[in-house]
Design a protein around this motif. Structure first.
Motif: not given
Lengths: 313, 272
Positions: A132-148
């Motif tokens: 559940v947690a990682w699905r959101w962190i690695l969501n292409p439109e959110s999560g770490v992509n906001l930094f990347l």
């Protein structure tokens, strides 16, 4: 013949003593394991050779037909590919990162217990929660992509269907499915604590003299580590690899929660296929065949390992 | 151990990895304290503007029956499998008989099988004895398939108790059960704590048996959480709050008894 009778009496009494009671105590467990593990596996094996691919049991024998169908299906070929790459990278990641962090923590670190607890914390979590947690962190439109995105990267994570290098093998492209990397990150995050704990225990067990001597030779520090310390940790490494291998070959809940089968089955796994085809599609014989293949893949590694352990004792 | 890298680099690396390891917890907590209006893809990392418990009450509403199912399942399974593992481990380590090593291996192998390979017959049998879609059915399954690991852990634990202690008790006239009650059980309190924590955590977190053996009303919390997370209509602040609620029991156990949890992890690593 009195002596004989005495002996008989003695042996009758001895029968109810110690070691025989021990056997009687273990007997129910042997019985239960025999049925619920060994007989059931035989039963599943029998189903895998049958024609039972609908709700109503049809146990007519069809030989290896189910296996043939599986190995020629796009989905199962994808599963095998995914499992190979997932297992290799997962084990590499868990062993490598765990060893690395264990060695760092061995260097007289202040707050060692705090770091150790942070790294081990995920071990106590359920794969479902992790998913559940990682699905959101690695969501292409959110999560770490906001930094990347600030650095111009925007990986598609588990939505990416690229296969690298993508050689055409049978019906599928063979290679590392990029979508799997997201699942790998979550799985390595969760299980690194295991190898870390094992290596910390292993390093603590290496006598101080050996460690000191390793650096006395004037050898390069890293060389000494690889030549002297690492060989001492070999049994632990084997143990970690084996236990992680059976985690990765069985992986189900994490993938099921985090990504499911994914587009083009890029994150599908045999366990997911088995679950869906058996319990949602009522293809019992097909599900049983997948289960038998999974079992064989695990036992190929486990049985030799256990036999070796027995010999060493 | 002698130094490999300079201290400051080591601290830097350790702190870096700590942040990565804590990141999912950060996301879980931050999101679950937000209100639905506040959650969005773009502000995922921001702290909530105010602490809001609505997602927790929402999630609790959904998951409460399932949390209760999980407790009813995990507590009895843990206790029963500890007791069985302990007596098995005692028998197989302290009262070896002809073939006992092979019997141990025979039981141990059950720990490695993928449960998919027994699921189809298992469900038939559980259904036949009337335990399909019941908590007792799940307890039975967890106890049975917990036998290998609990036996292994207790055996590894009892191997460290010197055989000479057993022998001198025998000289004093104590038998198998007397020695178990008066000597082994008091000596293995730590063992019970370690195995208990390990089993509780694993059974609480288990998913495959739970989803296959129980239907909607009897689902343990992990299955309910997966359903919650899979549903398109449930807001993700509620999903995150649900994940925290589902994880709380094992996290509390870890926070207060992490030492024993790690011991269990090491004890369960196979030593033939």
């Amino acid at each position: 013949m009195p002596t004989n009778q005495v002996r008989k009496k003695k042996s009758a009494r001895k029968f109810l003593k110690g070691n025989n009671i021990s056997f009687i105590v273990v007997l129910p467990s042997i019985f239960i394991i025999s049925i619920f593990v060994y007989v059931f596996i035989g039963w599943t094996g029998y189903v895998s050779l049958s024609n039972w691919n609908s709700l109503a049991p049809d146990l007519s024998f069809v030989g290896l037909e189910n296996f043939k169908q599986l190995f020629t299906s796009f989905r199962f070929q994808s599963d095998i590919r995914n499992m190979i790459f997932f297992s290799l990278l997962f084990i590499f990641g868990v062993v490598g990162l765990g060893l690395f962090l264990a060695v760092l923590l061995e260097q007289n670190i202040k707050g060692k217990w705090l770091f150790r607890n942070i790294f081990l914390f995920p071990m106590a979590m359920s794969f479902v929660v992790t998913g559940v947690a990682w699905r959101w962190i690695l969501n292409p439109e959110s999560g770490v992509n906001l930094f990347l995105q600030k650095f111009g990267f925007s990986p598609g994570w588990y939505t990416d269907t690229t296969i690298v290098p993508g050689w055409k093998v049978f019906d599928i492209e063979f290679g590392l499915p990029i979508g799997l990397i997201a699942v790998l990150i979550a799985a390595i995050w969760q299980m690194t604590g295991f190898s870390l704990a094992m290596y910390l225990a292993g390093l603590a067990g290496i006598p101080e003299e050996i460690k000191e001597a390793a650096y006395m030779d004037g050898a390069n520090k890293f060389q000494a580590f690889f030549r002297v310390i690492l060989p001492q940790l070999k049994p632990i490494t084997f143990g970690v690899i084996l236990l992680m291998l059976q985690v990765s070959l069985k992986i189900f809940d994490l993938v099921y929660t985090m990504t499911g089968s994914g587009p083009n089955f890029v994150t599908d796994m045999p366990a997911i296929y088995m679950y869906e085809t058996t319990f949602k599609g009522n293809f019992y014989a097909e599900g049983a065949s997948i289960a038998i293949i999974m079992l064989m893949m695990i036992m190929i590694f486990v049985i030799p390992y256990i036999m070796r352990q027995k010999e060493e004792h | 151990m002698p130094k490999l890298l300079s201290k400051s680099i080591i601290y830097f690396i350790l702190i870096f990895f700590s942040l990565i390891f804590l990141m999912p917890f950060y996301v879980l907590f931050v999101t679950s304290f937000k209100s639905f209006e506040e959650v969005s893809f773009l502000t995922m990392w921001n702290l909530p503007s105010s602490i809001n418990f609505s997602s927790f009450s929402h999630a609790l509403n959904q998951l409460l029956p399932n949390l209760w199912n999980s407790i009813k399942m995990a507590v009895p399974s843990t206790i029963i499998s500890c007791l069985l593992g302990s007596i098995n481990g005692y028998a197989l380590s302290k009262w070896r008989f002809k073939g006992s090593e092979w019997i141990f291996t025979f039981i141990l192998l059950g720990m490695f099988i993928p449960f998919q390979s027994i699921l189809i017959p298992l469900i038939r049998v559980i259904d036949t004895i009337g335990l399909y879609n019941t908590i007792p059915g799940l307890i039975l399954v967890h106890v049975i398939y917990g036998l290998p690991i609990t036996t292994l852990m207790f055996r590894n634990f009892y191997v460290t108790i010197p055989q000479s202690m057993i022998e001198s008790a025998q000289v004093d006239g104590a038998g198998f059960f007397k020695i178990y009650r008066s000597m082994i059980v008091p000596l293995s309190i730590t063992g019970f704590v370690v195995v208990g924590i390990w089993q509780f955590t694993n059974i609480w977190n288990e998913f495959l048996f739970a989803i296959v053996i129980t239907g909607h009303s009897q689902h343990p919390v992990m299955v309910a959480l997966q359903n919650l997370a899979g549903s398109q209509v449930v807001e993700w602040n509620v999903q995150m709050a649900g994940a925290i609620l589902a994880a709380i029991p094992t996290l509390i156990v870890y926070l207060f008894a992490g030492r024993y949890f790690i011991k269990g992890l090491l004890a369960g690593s196979v030593k033939g």
